[in-house]
Design a protein around this motif. Sequence first.
Motif, PDB file in Angstrom:
ATOM      1  N   VAL A 115      15.345  -9.322   2.212  1.00 58.24           N
ATOM      2  CA  VAL A 115      13.940  -9.691   2.034  1.00 58.24           C
ATOM      3  C   VAL A 115      13.085  -8.643   2.743  1.00 58.24           C
ATOM      4  O   VAL A 115      13.310  -8.331   3.919  1.00 58.24           O
ATOM      5  CB  VAL A 115      13.650 -11.097   2.613  1.00 58.24           C
ATOM      6  CG1 VAL A 115      12.169 -11.443   2.460  1.00 58.24           C
ATOM      7  CG2 VAL A 115      14.515 -12.155   1.924  1.00 58.24           C
ATOM      8  N   SER A 116      12.121  -8.116   2.024  1.00 58.86           N
ATOM      9  CA  SER A 116      11.251  -7.087   2.593  1.00 58.86           C
ATOM     10  C   SER A 116      10.075  -7.751   3.287  1.00 58.86           C
ATOM     11  O   SER A 116       9.359  -8.547   2.670  1.00 58.86           O
ATOM     12  CB  SER A 116      10.726  -6.171   1.487  1.00 58.86           C
ATOM     13  OG  SER A 116      11.822  -5.637   0.782  1.00 58.86           O
ATOM     14  N   LEU A 117       9.906  -7.460   4.537  1.00 49.93           N
ATOM     15  CA  LEU A 117       8.810  -8.068   5.302  1.00 49.93           C
ATOM     16  C   LEU A 117       8.435  -7.111   6.434  1.00 49.93           C
ATOM     17  O   LEU A 117       9.256  -6.795   7.278  1.00 49.93           O
ATOM     18  CB  LEU A 117       9.279  -9.417   5.877  1.00 49.93           C
ATOM     19  CG  LEU A 117       8.257 -10.200   6.698  1.00 49.93           C
ATOM     20  CD1 LEU A 117       7.039 -10.547   5.859  1.00 49.93           C
ATOM     21  CD2 LEU A 117       8.890 -11.495   7.230  1.00 49.93           C
ATOM     22  N   VAL A 163       9.074   5.511   5.788  1.00 53.02           N
ATOM     23  CA  VAL A 163       8.331   5.568   4.526  1.00 53.02           C
ATOM     24  C   VAL A 163       8.714   6.844   3.760  1.00 53.02           C
ATOM     25  O   VAL A 163       8.898   7.903   4.352  1.00 53.02           O
ATOM     26  CB  VAL A 163       6.806   5.452   4.794  1.00 53.02           C
ATOM     27  CG1 VAL A 163       6.184   6.746   5.221  1.00 53.02           C
ATOM     28  CG2 VAL A 163       6.080   4.868   3.629  1.00 53.02           C
ATOM     29  N   MET A 164       8.938   6.689   2.454  1.00 53.11           N
ATOM     30  CA  MET A 164       9.381   7.833   1.636  1.00 53.11           C
ATOM     31  C   MET A 164       8.267   8.274   0.686  1.00 53.11           C
ATOM     32  O   MET A 164       7.523   7.419   0.186  1.00 53.11           O
ATOM     33  CB  MET A 164      10.608   7.431   0.801  1.00 53.11           C
ATOM     34  CG  MET A 164      11.853   7.217   1.621  1.00 53.11           C
ATOM     35  SD  MET A 164      13.201   6.610   0.595  1.00 53.11           S
ATOM     36  CE  MET A 164      13.391   4.967   1.265  1.00 53.11           C
ATOM     37  N   PRO A 165       8.170   9.550   0.420  1.00 51.26           N
ATOM     38  CA  PRO A 165       7.082  10.065  -0.417  1.00 51.26           C
ATOM     39  C   PRO A 165       7.327   9.858  -1.905  1.00 51.26           C
ATOM     40  O   PRO A 165       7.560  10.798  -2.660  1.00 51.26           O
ATOM     41  CB  PRO A 165       7.061  11.555  -0.067  1.00 51.26           C
ATOM     42  CG  PRO A 165       8.475  11.872   0.313  1.00 51.26           C
ATOM     43  CD  PRO A 165       9.050  10.632   0.914  1.00 51.26           C
ATOM     44  N   VAL A 206       0.810  -1.229   0.000  1.00 49.37           N
ATOM     45  CA  VAL A 206       0.000   0.000   0.000  1.00 49.37           C
ATOM     46  C   VAL A 206       0.839   1.273   0.000  1.00 49.37           C
ATOM     47  O   VAL A 206       0.397   2.305  -0.492  1.00 49.37           O
ATOM     48  CB  VAL A 206      -0.972   0.039   1.201  1.00 49.37           C
ATOM     49  CG1 VAL A 206      -2.087  -0.971   1.017  1.00 49.37           C
ATOM     50  CG2 VAL A 206      -0.249  -0.205   2.522  1.00 49.37           C
ATOM     51  N   TYR A 207       2.063   1.207   0.550  1.00 50.93           N
ATOM     52  CA  TYR A 207       2.904   2.409   0.579  1.00 50.93           C
ATOM     53  C   TYR A 207       3.769   2.516  -0.672  1.00 50.93           C
ATOM     54  O   TYR A 207       4.475   3.500  -0.864  1.00 50.93           O
ATOM     55  CB  TYR A 207       3.804   2.400   1.831  1.00 50.93           C
ATOM     56  CG  TYR A 207       4.600   1.118   1.972  1.00 50.93           C
ATOM     57  CD1 TYR A 207       5.759   0.933   1.254  1.00 50.93           C
ATOM     58  CD2 TYR A 207       4.142   0.083   2.785  1.00 50.93           C
ATOM     59  CE1 TYR A 207       6.462  -0.258   1.348  1.00 50.93           C
ATOM     60  CE2 TYR A 207       4.834  -1.103   2.891  1.00 50.93           C
ATOM     61  CZ  TYR A 207       5.994  -1.266   2.171  1.00 50.93           C
ATOM     62  OH  TYR A 207       6.683  -2.442   2.254  1.00 50.93           O
ATOM     63  N   CYS A 208       3.733   1.486  -1.511  1.00 53.64           N
ATOM     64  CA  CYS A 208       4.628   1.428  -2.667  1.00 53.64           C
ATOM     65  C   CYS A 208       3.884   1.666  -3.977  1.00 53.64           C
ATOM     66  O   CYS A 208       4.339   2.421  -4.826  1.00 53.64           O
ATOM     67  CB  CYS A 208       5.327   0.067  -2.696  1.00 53.64           C
ATOM     68  SG  CYS A 208       6.563  -0.126  -3.988  1.00 53.64           S
TER      69      CYS A 208
HETATM   70  N1  SAM Z   1       9.963  -6.324  -4.604  1.00 50.66           N
HETATM   71  C1  SAM Z   1      11.214  -6.204  -3.908  1.00 50.66           C
HETATM   72  C2  SAM Z   1      10.975  -6.091  -2.419  1.00 50.66           C
HETATM   73  O1  SAM Z   1       9.810  -6.172  -1.990  1.00 50.66           O
HETATM   74  O2  SAM Z   1      11.944  -5.947  -1.685  1.00 50.66           O
HETATM   75  C3  SAM Z   1      12.126  -5.099  -4.376  1.00 50.66           C
HETATM   76  C4  SAM Z   1      11.520  -3.766  -4.704  1.00 50.66           C
HETATM   77  S1  SAM Z   1      10.762  -2.900  -3.359  1.00 50.66           S
HETATM   78  C5  SAM Z   1      10.273  -1.424  -4.186  1.00 50.66           C
HETATM   79  C6  SAM Z   1      12.162  -2.484  -2.386  1.00 50.66           C
HETATM   80  C7  SAM Z   1      11.908  -1.925  -1.027  1.00 50.66           C
HETATM   81  O3  SAM Z   1      11.356  -0.650  -1.131  1.00 50.66           O
HETATM   82  C8  SAM Z   1      10.983  -2.743  -0.165  1.00 50.66           C
HETATM   83  O4  SAM Z   1      11.629  -2.995   1.065  1.00 50.66           O
HETATM   84  C9  SAM Z   1       9.824  -1.825   0.060  1.00 50.66           C
HETATM   85  O5  SAM Z   1       9.256  -2.041   1.326  1.00 50.66           O
HETATM   86  C10 SAM Z   1      10.468  -0.481  -0.052  1.00 50.66           C
HETATM   87  N2  SAM Z   1       9.564   0.628  -0.393  1.00 50.66           N
HETATM   88  C11 SAM Z   1       8.707   0.721  -1.406  1.00 50.66           C
HETATM   89  N3  SAM Z   1       8.070   1.918  -1.404  1.00 50.66           N
HETATM   90  C12 SAM Z   1       8.560   2.596  -0.350  1.00 50.66           C
HETATM   91  C13 SAM Z   1       8.325   3.886   0.190  1.00 50.66           C
HETATM   92  N4  SAM Z   1       7.452   4.712  -0.364  1.00 50.66           N
HETATM   93  N5  SAM Z   1       9.032   4.253   1.284  1.00 50.66           N
HETATM   94  C14 SAM Z   1       9.931   3.412   1.851  1.00 50.66           C
HETATM   95  N6  SAM Z   1      10.206   2.196   1.389  1.00 50.66           N
HETATM   96  C15 SAM Z   1       9.528   1.783   0.311  1.00 50.66           C
END
Ligand code: SAM
Length: 345
Positions: A135-137, A205-207, A41-43
């Motif tokens: 790993v993003s979790l 969280v980044m904008p 949702v934040y991405c």
């Molecule tokens: N799909 C992969 C993953 O989930 O790690 C790689 C790409 S994902 C865009 C990379 C990282 O960016 C993830 O850890 C995600 O939580 C973080 N991320 C995405 N949007 C973000 C935001 N607006 N602010 C901070 N972190 C963000």
Amino acid sequence: MNVAVPTLDLASRPTPLVDPFARAITYLRVSVTDRCDFRCVYCMSEHMAFLPKADLLTLEELDRLCSAFVDKGVRKLRLTGGEPLVRRGIMTLFGSLSRHLRSGALEELTLTTNGSQLTRYAAELKACGVERVNVSLDTLDPDKFRAITRWGELDKVLAGIDAAQAAGLKVKINAVALKGVNEDELAALVRWAHGRGMDLTIIEVMPLGDIGEDRLAQYLPLSMVRSRLSESFTLEDIDHRTGGPARYVQVKETGGRLGFITPLTHNFCESCNRVRVTCTGTLYMCLGQEDAADLRSPLRASESNDRLYQAIDEAITRKPKGHDFVIDRRHQRPALSRHMSVTGG
Ligand code: SAM
């Protein structure tokens, strides 16, 4: 500051990349696809318009592009996305890039993943010379996980983490701190990650990009996270650096390392050594600025890399000193229109 851009010299050897602020560029992050099997949702917004496949660099072009950066002194290469492991044939790229590890030109080949495909690919990644994965979790609660990712299954990711560790990959967990979503769970995440021998990094969280939701509602300053965690743990500042923006503490009770990435409350640009390339060959010199350089045209213009090297050199002369993200009530719109999934997180 004026920096001389080398003229096109077919006999020239690629020169190392140093930006106008004397920072050596040794780290490249490549978004190999803007697609993902989750919609955090934040991405991303729920209905993302993805790039037409025809616009993407082929795997061969991505290899050539990455290799050009290796020629120019890049020592660390991270494939990301979108979700890198959903790009068709991605193991071919890992396999071909691994030659730079064997030659010693590259110190590290790694990736950032949501973990959903790791059961399938962990062993192959290890065989390609990958030693560590991020790993993003963000949560260990299956319902919250589904809500954050909009449809992801936590079990699949946990199985992926098991597979990665079983294959001998070192796993680091990245969790985005989300107000009212996982803020109560962060201490549990620390215990879980450290209990399994994994470092944990908490990210502010980044904008980036329009996500169809209110950023301020999600934003949780890590200064608050840190002070909350200090109620449960003894946090000792340590010098550990991975060449990235995280600042680490040692957690006395768990013996594990905890990182904080704080783009908003603390600026980390002064030691920036990285640039990012998208899956269409656009080079971003800074995650938090709009300026970019097209590398796809010079890549496709000729079989020789000279134009490409020249385009990279020229772009690096424009690497800015830093970014200026702001989330507050006056800045409700994204600081940048592009999503993290485009530039590669
Ligand atoms: N799909 C992969 C993953 O989930 O790690 C790689 C790409 S994902 C865009 C990379 C990282 O960016 C993830 O850890 C995600 O939580 C973080 N991320 C995405 N949007 C973000 C935001 N607006 N602010 C901070 N972190 C963000």
